[in-house]
Scaffold this motif. Structure first.
Motif, PDB file in Angstrom:
ATOM      1  N   ALA A  26       0.828  -1.210   0.000  1.00 27.98           N
ATOM      2  CA  ALA A  26       0.000   0.000   0.000  1.00 27.98           C
ATOM      3  C   ALA A  26       0.862   1.261   0.000  1.00 27.98           C
ATOM      4  CB  ALA A  26      -0.928  -0.007   1.206  1.00 27.98           C
ATOM      5  N   TYR A  27       1.981   1.220   0.716  1.00 29.51           N
ATOM      6  CA  TYR A  27       2.888   2.368   0.746  1.00 29.51           C
ATOM      7  C   TYR A  27       3.466   2.638  -0.639  1.00 29.51           C
ATOM      8  CZ  TYR A  27       7.209   4.974   1.792  1.00 29.51           C
ATOM      9  OH  TYR A  27       8.229   5.883   1.810  1.00 29.51           O
ATOM     10  N   HIS A  28       3.867   1.587  -1.338  1.00 27.31           N
ATOM     11  CA  HIS A  28       4.418   1.763  -2.679  1.00 27.31           C
ATOM     12  C   HIS A  28       3.371   2.346  -3.626  1.00 27.31           C
ATOM     13  CE1 HIS A  28       7.895  -1.369  -2.111  1.00 27.31           C
ATOM     14  NE2 HIS A  28       7.863  -0.436  -1.192  1.00 27.31           N
ATOM     15  N   ALA A  29       2.137   1.878  -3.498  1.00 24.93           N
ATOM     16  CA  ALA A  29       1.073   2.437  -4.334  1.00 24.93           C
ATOM     17  C   ALA A  29       0.824   3.900  -3.991  1.00 24.93           C
ATOM     18  CB  ALA A  29      -0.207   1.625  -4.157  1.00 24.93           C
ATOM     19  N   LEU A  75       9.772  -2.030   4.493  1.00 27.06           N
ATOM     20  CA  LEU A  75       9.626  -0.697   3.894  1.00 27.06           C
ATOM     21  C   LEU A  75       9.682  -0.722   2.374  1.00 27.06           C
ATOM     22  CD1 LEU A  75       9.352   2.360   4.692  1.00 27.06           C
ATOM     23  CD2 LEU A  75      11.817   2.523   4.373  1.00 27.06           C
ATOM     24  N   ILE A  76      10.757  -1.293   1.796  1.00 25.01           N
ATOM     25  CA  ILE A  76      10.900  -1.293   0.331  1.00 25.01           C
ATOM     26  C   ILE A  76      11.315  -2.680  -0.153  1.00 25.01           C
ATOM     27  CG2 ILE A  76      11.400   1.130   0.033  1.00 25.01           C
ATOM     28  CD1 ILE A  76      14.329   0.534   0.173  1.00 25.01           C
ATOM     29  N   LEU A  84       8.220   5.779  -9.147  1.00 25.89           N
ATOM     30  CA  LEU A  84       9.446   6.574  -9.229  1.00 25.89           C
ATOM     31  C   LEU A  84      10.008   6.860  -7.839  1.00 25.89           C
ATOM     32  CD1 LEU A  84      11.474   8.031 -11.015  1.00 25.89           C
ATOM     33  CD2 LEU A  84       9.971  10.052 -10.955  1.00 25.89           C
ATOM     34  N   ALA A  85       9.135   7.165  -6.896  1.00 21.61           N
ATOM     35  CA  ALA A  85       9.581   7.416  -5.521  1.00 21.61           C
ATOM     36  C   ALA A  85      10.150   6.146  -4.894  1.00 21.61           C
ATOM     37  CB  ALA A  85       8.430   7.952  -4.678  1.00 21.61           C
ATOM     38  N   VAL A  86       9.530   4.997  -5.170  1.00 19.10           N
ATOM     39  CA  VAL A  86      10.056   3.726  -4.673  1.00 19.10           C
ATOM     40  C   VAL A  86      11.456   3.488  -5.230  1.00 19.10           C
ATOM     41  CG1 VAL A  86       9.765   1.217  -4.676  1.00 19.10           C
ATOM     42  CG2 VAL A  86       7.781   2.705  -4.308  1.00 19.10           C
ATOM     43  N   LYS A  96      18.860   2.952  -0.496  1.00 19.22           N
ATOM     44  CA  LYS A  96      19.202   1.723   0.200  1.00 19.22           C
ATOM     45  C   LYS A  96      20.449   1.074  -0.418  1.00 19.22           C
ATOM     46  CE  LYS A  96      17.493  -2.774   1.770  1.00 19.22           C
ATOM     47  NZ  LYS A  96      18.014  -2.590   3.149  1.00 19.22           N
ATOM     48  N   HIS A  97      20.529   1.053  -1.705  1.00 18.91           N
ATOM     49  CA  HIS A  97      21.686   0.432  -2.364  1.00 18.91           C
ATOM     50  C   HIS A  97      22.976   1.177  -2.013  1.00 18.91           C
ATOM     51  CE1 HIS A  97      23.946  -1.876  -5.271  1.00 18.91           C
ATOM     52  NE2 HIS A  97      24.432  -0.754  -5.774  1.00 18.91           N
ATOM     53  N   THR A  98      22.878   2.496  -1.838  1.00 19.20           N
ATOM     54  CA  THR A  98      24.064   3.276  -1.467  1.00 19.20           C
ATOM     55  C   THR A  98      24.496   2.968  -0.036  1.00 19.20           C
ATOM     56  OG1 THR A  98      23.465   5.051  -2.983  1.00 19.20           O
ATOM     57  CG2 THR A  98      24.983   5.607  -1.187  1.00 19.20           C
TER      58      THR A  98
END
Length: 516
Positions: free
Chosen positions: A484-487, A515-516, A492-494, A501-503
């Motif tokens: 629901a958060y991703h929607a 979270l993601i 693009l924000a995700v 996170k990758h950094t």
């Protein structure tokens, strides 16, 4: 008694709160459950079975960092760090479900040890879950692969107090009541009192953007934080050189609410205030929720705001979880609670009177103040009786609140039509432009109560999205709200969050799936 006098609750697996303070359901509540079709379950609570533990190689690097005595792999310790305190978590505890059990629990004593642990876990491809209070109710402690839990309870110090700037530096493992007690010795308060206060921690407050009952006066926890230190597998990030800055985006806000996915918050610098010398709480009656809504909106937009401002709807007013011994009492209408840390403000009362409110005096206010931490303790005996009881929350702009409340209530009633529920609602966090809505749901359990609630929660989440609310005001995202958060924020924000996170975490060991 004030919040500063409450002890830290030593939580036990599968039940909320201090085991010495368990409560019994009043006879009126037991009788009311019968009208909902609730039947006491016959299946006993199961003990956890054996589950795989950590291998020798990763175990050796953990002990090299913190010492043999601060890495534990026994079943009891791992079970005590399994999942959080949502109703589905508790039901799975009772079923003996060990699927989210850590392979070891590690207790670092410093920020440097946390950094070293994270680097080693990345090297050994071992996921990490940060833990201090363990009070998540959204699946925030159940990552998607094998993991160790990093318990921050040894990071439990009040590091510094700047009395000129009125800030305090607190380590992440300090629990809520301990933080208040430490600050009270200096004459200060943090003013953050969520319902999880007895068990939650400073680090958890920050990682999940917690909001306490006194938010009208003190603000949310993320508004209190002026600096923080973050441990990542690649090193340390320190944020908060000044209270405000125009030097680029405010990266503090990127870390706050990140739920352990970007790093482990090891300390925060927070705003503090002088401890109040007097407090006043009282109840107000309004004819309807809509009438009360207009009154609290006026206070939020035009003032003067009290420290505590809370409005229950008709059903919650009748049920009265703060004092269930008087279940069904009262003369109808809805109950508002106001509280002041400091002198009573007559101007606030005048606004409520002008909006049609009736002052009920200190009695209802004191009942709420002294009973507010009792409500979570009621969930366990309700589950024992066979009731399904759970909460969810959202927030929206004022113009959307009535339709949002109606939509979520309708979705829950429809999804649980086979076991007709009571749906309670209140407002307890207000802003100039909007407010939160907090729902409590009570019904009979069916044969699969975990799936029963997941179905209802999905329907409520869809109703929240359709009515223009946010998926969470203060519980956070975890795994339960991730889709629901991703929607809500869009692809693009995700993608941008994934890049962050990758950094910070190129090997993906920090709370994966959260979270993601």
């Amino acid at each position: 008694m004030t919040e500063s006098d409450l002890p830290v609750a030593q939580l036990t697996p599968g039940r909320w709160g201090d085991p010495a303070h368990r409560v019994e359901l009043p006879a009126a509540a037991v009788e009311a459950l019968k009208h909902l079709g609730v039947q006491r379950p016959t299946a006993p609570t199961r003990a956890p079975g054996a589950a795989g533990a950590l291998g020798a190689t990763p175990l050796s690097f953990l002990t090299a960092v913190v010492g043999d005595e601060h890495v534990v792999t026994d079943l009891g310790s791992r079970w005590a760090h399994t999942r959080g305190y949502s109703t589905t978590d508790l039901l799975r505890f009772r079923a003996g479900d060990t699927s989210d059990m850590p392979e070891a629990v590690v207790y670092p004593a410093s920020h440097e040890q946390v950094v070293e642990l994270l680097a080693g876990c990345a090297e050994h491809d071992l996921a990490v879950v940060p833990y201090s209070g363990g009070t998540s109710v959204v699946g925030g402690l159940a990552p998607s692969r094998r993991f160790v839990t990093v318990d921050l309870r040894r990071l439990d110090q009040l590091v510094a107090v700047d009395e000129i700037s009125r800030t305090a530096t607190l380590q992440a493992g300090v629990r809520g009541p301990a933080a208040e007690a430490l600050l009270a010795e200096r004459g200060y308060t943090l003013g953050h009192f969520p319902q999880s206060y007895e068990g939650a921690s400073i680090g958890g407050y920050a990682a999940a953007r917690s909001s306490g009952q006194s938010s009208a006066g003190y603000g949310r926890f993320d508004q209190m934080v002026v600096g923080l230190t973050l441990a990542t597998p690649r090193g340390t990030i320190e944020l908060g050189r000044a209270p405000m800055s125009a030097a680029g985006p405010d990266l503090r806000q990127l870390v706050l609410g990140s739920e352990g996915a970007f790093g482990i918050i090891t300390s925060v610098v927070v705003r503090i205030r002088p401890r109040p010398t007097e407090r006043h709480f009282e109840g107000w009656r309004f004819e309807s929720f809509d009438a009360g809504l207009t009154a609290v909106r006026r206070l939020a937009q035009d003032g003067p705001l009290p420290t505590v401002l809370r409005l229950s709807d008709e059903v919650e007013t009748a049920v009265n979880l703060a004092d269930p011994d008087v279940l069904g009492g009262g003369s109808g209408g809805v109950l508002a609670i106001i509280g002041f840390d400091g002198p009573y403000n007559q101007a606030t009362a005048e606004v409520l009177t002008a909006a049609g409110g009736q002052n009920l005096g200190e009695g209802p206010g004191e009942t709420w103040r002294t009973g507010r931490y009792r409500a979570p303790y009621l969930r366990d005996p309700l589950l024992d009786e066979g009731a399904l009881v759970e909460t969810l929350e959202t927030a929206a702009f004022w113009s959307r609140i009535p339709a949002l409340k109606a939509a979520v209530t309708e979705a829950l009633v429809s999804a649980l039509s086979a076991t007709p529920p009571l749906v309670l609602c209140h407002i307890s966090h207000v802003y100039e432009t909007g407010a939160s809505l907090y729902f409590t749901v009570i019904c009979a359990q069916n044969d699969d109560p975990v799936e029963q609630w997941r179905t209802a929660k999905h329907a409520a989440s869809q109703a929240i999205a359709d009515a223009g609310g946010t998926i969470s005001h203060h519980h956070g995202v975890g795994t339960d709200h991730r889709t629901a958060y991703h929607a809500e924020i869009g692809a693009l924000a995700v993608e941008a969050l994934q890049a962050v996170k990758h950094t910070f975490d190129p090997d993906g060991v920090l709370n994966p799936g959260i979270l993601i």
